[in-house]
Scaffold this motif. Structure first.
Motif, PDB file in Angstrom:
ATOM      1  N   ILE A   1      25.190  40.902  53.382  1.00 12.51           N
ATOM      2  CA  ILE A   1      25.651  39.885  52.445  1.00 12.51           C
ATOM      3  C   ILE A   1      26.884  39.172  52.993  1.00 12.51           C
ATOM      4  CG2 ILE A   1      26.339  39.445  50.053  1.00 12.51           C
ATOM      5  CD1 ILE A   1      25.202  42.323  49.421  1.00 12.51           C
ATOM      6  N   GLU A   2      26.709  37.902  53.373  1.00  9.45           N
ATOM      7  CA  GLU A   2      27.865  37.114  53.810  1.00  9.45           C
ATOM      8  C   GLU A   2      28.650  36.674  52.575  1.00  9.45           C
ATOM      9  OE1 GLU A   2      27.282  34.235  56.966  1.00  9.45           O
ATOM     10  OE2 GLU A   2      25.376  35.152  57.527  1.00  9.45           O
ATOM     11  N   TRP A   3      29.973  36.748  52.651  1.00 11.42           N
ATOM     12  CA  TRP A   3      30.891  36.433  51.531  1.00 11.42           C
ATOM     13  C   TRP A   3      30.659  37.382  50.348  1.00 11.42           C
ATOM     14  CZ3 TRP A   3      34.590  33.205  53.047  1.00 11.42           C
ATOM     15  CH2 TRP A   3      34.298  32.245  54.025  1.00 11.42           C
ATOM     16  N   TYR A   4      30.436  38.666  50.689  1.00 11.67           N
ATOM     17  CA  TYR A   4      30.076  39.649  49.653  1.00 11.67           C
ATOM     18  C   TYR A   4      31.100  39.742  48.528  1.00 11.67           C
ATOM     19  CZ  TYR A   4      33.638  42.877  51.280  1.00 11.67           C
ATOM     20  OH  TYR A   4      34.847  43.447  51.582  1.00 11.67           O
ATOM     21  N   GLU A   5      32.379  39.432  48.830  1.00  8.56           N
ATOM     22  CA  GLU A   5      33.414  39.606  47.793  1.00  8.56           C
ATOM     23  C   GLU A   5      33.167  38.718  46.575  1.00  8.56           C
ATOM     24  OE1 GLU A   5      33.847  38.288  50.789  1.00  8.56           O
ATOM     25  OE2 GLU A   5      35.515  36.860  50.860  1.00  8.56           O
ATOM     26  N   TYR A   6      32.382  37.660  46.767  1.00  7.71           N
ATOM     27  CA  TYR A   6      32.109  36.774  45.627  1.00  7.71           C
ATOM     28  C   TYR A   6      31.156  37.404  44.611  1.00  7.71           C
ATOM     29  CZ  TYR A   6      34.351  33.063  48.318  1.00  7.71           C
ATOM     30  OH  TYR A   6      35.234  32.302  49.023  1.00  7.71           O
ATOM     31  N   ILE A   7      30.437  38.434  45.036  1.00  9.96           N
ATOM     32  CA  ILE A   7      29.561  39.110  44.059  1.00  9.96           C
ATOM     33  C   ILE A   7      29.934  40.594  43.943  1.00  9.96           C
ATOM     34  CG2 ILE A   7      27.597  37.517  44.274  1.00  9.96           C
ATOM     35  CD1 ILE A   7      26.267  39.813  46.019  1.00  9.96           C
ATOM     36  N   LYS A   8      31.196  40.870  44.173  1.00 11.63           N
ATOM     37  CA  LYS A   8      31.653  42.266  44.175  1.00 11.63           C
ATOM     38  C   LYS A   8      31.287  43.004  42.887  1.00 11.63           C
ATOM     39  CE  LYS A   8      35.269  44.290  46.926  1.00 11.63           C
ATOM     40  NZ  LYS A   8      36.528  44.052  47.616  1.00 11.63           N
ATOM     41  N   SER A   9      31.324  42.284  41.762  1.00 12.32           N
ATOM     42  CA  SER A   9      31.037  42.942  40.475  1.00 12.32           C
ATOM     43  C   SER A   9      29.590  43.439  40.403  1.00 12.32           C
ATOM     44  CB  SER A   9      31.318  41.985  39.316  1.00 12.32           C
ATOM     45  OG  SER A   9      30.435  40.888  39.375  1.00 12.32           O
ATOM     46  N   MET A  10      28.712  42.873  41.252  1.00 12.07           N
ATOM     47  CA  MET A  10      27.301  43.283  41.253  1.00 12.07           C
ATOM     48  C   MET A  10      27.035  44.433  42.210  1.00 12.07           C
ATOM     49  SD  MET A  10      25.110  39.800  41.459  1.00 12.07           S
ATOM     50  CE  MET A  10      23.651  40.782  41.746  1.00 12.07           C
ATOM     51  N   LEU A  11      27.990  44.708  43.090  1.00 12.97           N
ATOM     52  CA  LEU A  11      27.736  45.663  44.172  1.00 12.97           C
ATOM     53  C   LEU A  11      28.168  47.070  43.799  1.00 12.97           C
ATOM     54  CD1 LEU A  11      29.025  43.537  47.203  1.00 12.97           C
ATOM     55  CD2 LEU A  11      26.661  43.858  46.434  1.00 12.97           C
ATOM     56  N   PRO A  12      27.520  48.088  44.369  1.00 13.98           N
ATOM     57  CA  PRO A  12      28.019  49.451  44.167  1.00 13.98           C
ATOM     58  C   PRO A  12      29.379  49.598  44.850  1.00 13.98           C
ATOM     59  CG  PRO A  12      26.262  49.421  45.805  1.00 13.98           C
ATOM     60  CD  PRO A  12      26.344  48.042  45.253  1.00 13.98           C
ATOM     61  N   ASN A  13      30.112  50.638  44.493  1.00 16.63           N
ATOM     62  CA  ASN A  13      31.433  50.849  45.115  1.00 16.63           C
ATOM     63  C   ASN A  13      31.314  51.151  46.593  1.00 16.63           C
ATOM     64  OD1 ASN A  13      32.904  50.432  42.774  1.00 16.63           O
ATOM     65  ND2 ASN A  13      32.627  52.559  42.134  1.00 16.63           N
ATOM     66  N   GLU A  14      30.249  51.868  46.957  1.00 17.49           N
ATOM     67  CA  GLU A  14      30.092  52.242  48.357  1.00 17.49           C
ATOM     68  C   GLU A  14      29.251  51.211  49.094  1.00 17.49           C
ATOM     69  OE1 GLU A  14      28.566  56.194  48.895  1.00 17.49           O
ATOM     70  OE2 GLU A  14      30.214  57.116  47.781  1.00 17.49           O
ATOM     71  N   ILE A  15      29.900  50.491  49.988  1.00 15.40           N
ATOM     72  CA  ILE A  15      29.182  49.622  50.924  1.00 15.40           C
ATOM     73  C   ILE A  15      29.909  49.730  52.269  1.00 15.40           C
ATOM     74  CG2 ILE A  15      28.546  47.991  49.079  1.00 15.40           C
ATOM     75  CD1 ILE A  15      30.484  45.962  50.483  1.00 15.40           C
ATOM     76  N   LEU A  16      29.301  49.203  53.305  1.00 15.33           N
ATOM     77  CA  LEU A  16      30.016  49.063  54.573  1.00 15.33           C
ATOM     78  C   LEU A  16      30.533  47.628  54.602  1.00 15.33           C
ATOM     79  CD1 LEU A  16      30.593  50.569  57.321  1.00 15.33           C
ATOM     80  CD2 LEU A  16      28.756  49.140  58.262  1.00 15.33           C
ATOM     81  N   SER A  17      31.839  47.444  54.707  1.00 17.84           N
ATOM     82  CA  SER A  17      32.337  46.073  54.759  1.00 17.84           C
ATOM     83  C   SER A  17      32.910  45.778  56.143  1.00 17.84           C
ATOM     84  CB  SER A  17      33.380  45.819  53.666  1.00 17.84           C
ATOM     85  OG  SER A  17      34.609  46.407  54.011  1.00 17.84           O
ATOM     86  N   ILE A  18      32.677  44.560  56.584  1.00 21.38           N
ATOM     87  CA  ILE A  18      33.169  44.126  57.892  1.00 21.38           C
ATOM     88  C   ILE A  18      33.879  42.791  57.701  1.00 21.38           C
ATOM     89  CG2 ILE A  18      32.599  43.664  60.302  1.00 21.38           C
ATOM     90  CD1 ILE A  18      29.955  45.108  59.920  1.00 21.38           C
TER      91      ILE A  18
END
Ligand SMILES: Nc1ncnc2c1ncn2[C@@H]1O[C@H](COP(=O)(O)OP(=O)(O)O)[C@@H](O)[C@H]1O
Ligand SMILES: [Mg+2]
Length: 153
Positions: A103-120
């Motif tokens: 997911i590019e620009w994942y922070e824009y949908i952070k509320s939809m994501l689980p707490n555990e992801i790999l972020s780069i």
């Protein structure tokens, strides 16, 4: 856990994509962030090849989601256009599915994501150099550890 490294060339980015692809598992979620041109799509392109995607991956900017299939299904999202909305519930079935989400620009949908992801997080240093911070807890921590083991002397 987080680990910061310097990518000196495109080839270093390719190697990082390969290393992470070696650790892939069903339902894996990778969130990418960093300015336009910092390498999010480029990373995803090489990552896709290492998980067996044969089609040429390109930027999904105008579609939000593109689906590829390889050894796993790959959901490539660019959620930049959701900046002001913060969600798109149709994406949930993919994010919480058994394919791999990048997911590019994942922070824009952070509320939809689980707490555990790999972020780069990518930061442009110059034409070919990028600084990268890789972060992950829980089941992603061992991936960050593998990266730090590979790059530390
Ligand atoms: N070390 C590097 N890692 C990733 N991309 C690089 C690197 N050096 C140069 N580039 C170039 O930077 C550009 C990154 O573009 P892109 O991956 O589309 O960025 P984004 O998706 O973050 O907007 C590409 O043209 C790529 O060839
Ligand atoms: Mg992109």
């Amino acid at each position: 856990m987080e680990y910061k490294l310097r990518l000196n060339s495109l080839d270093d980015t390719v190697k990082l994509a390969e290393l992470i692809a070696e650790k892939v598992f069903p339902g894996m979620i990778i969130g990418l962030t960093g300015d336009l041109g910092s390498g999010k799509t480029t990373f995803t392109k090489y990552f896709s090849r290492y998980i067996g995607v044969k089609d040429n991956l390109n930027s999904p900017t105008f579609t939000i989601l593109k689906i590829y299939s390889g050894n796993y299904d790959l959901y490539h999202m660019d959620v930049y256009r959701l900046e002001d909305i913060g969600y798109d519930y149709e994406l949930e079935e993919f994010i919480y599915g058994s394919g791999i989400s990048v997911i590019e620009w994942y922070e824009y949908i952070k509320s939809m994501l689980p707490n555990e992801i790999l972020s780069i997080t990518f930061t442009v240093i110059d034409e070919n150099q990028r600084d990268v911070v890789v972060k992950g807890e829980g089941k992603y921590e061992k991936i960050v550890k593998a990266i730090s083991d590979r790059y530390s002397n």
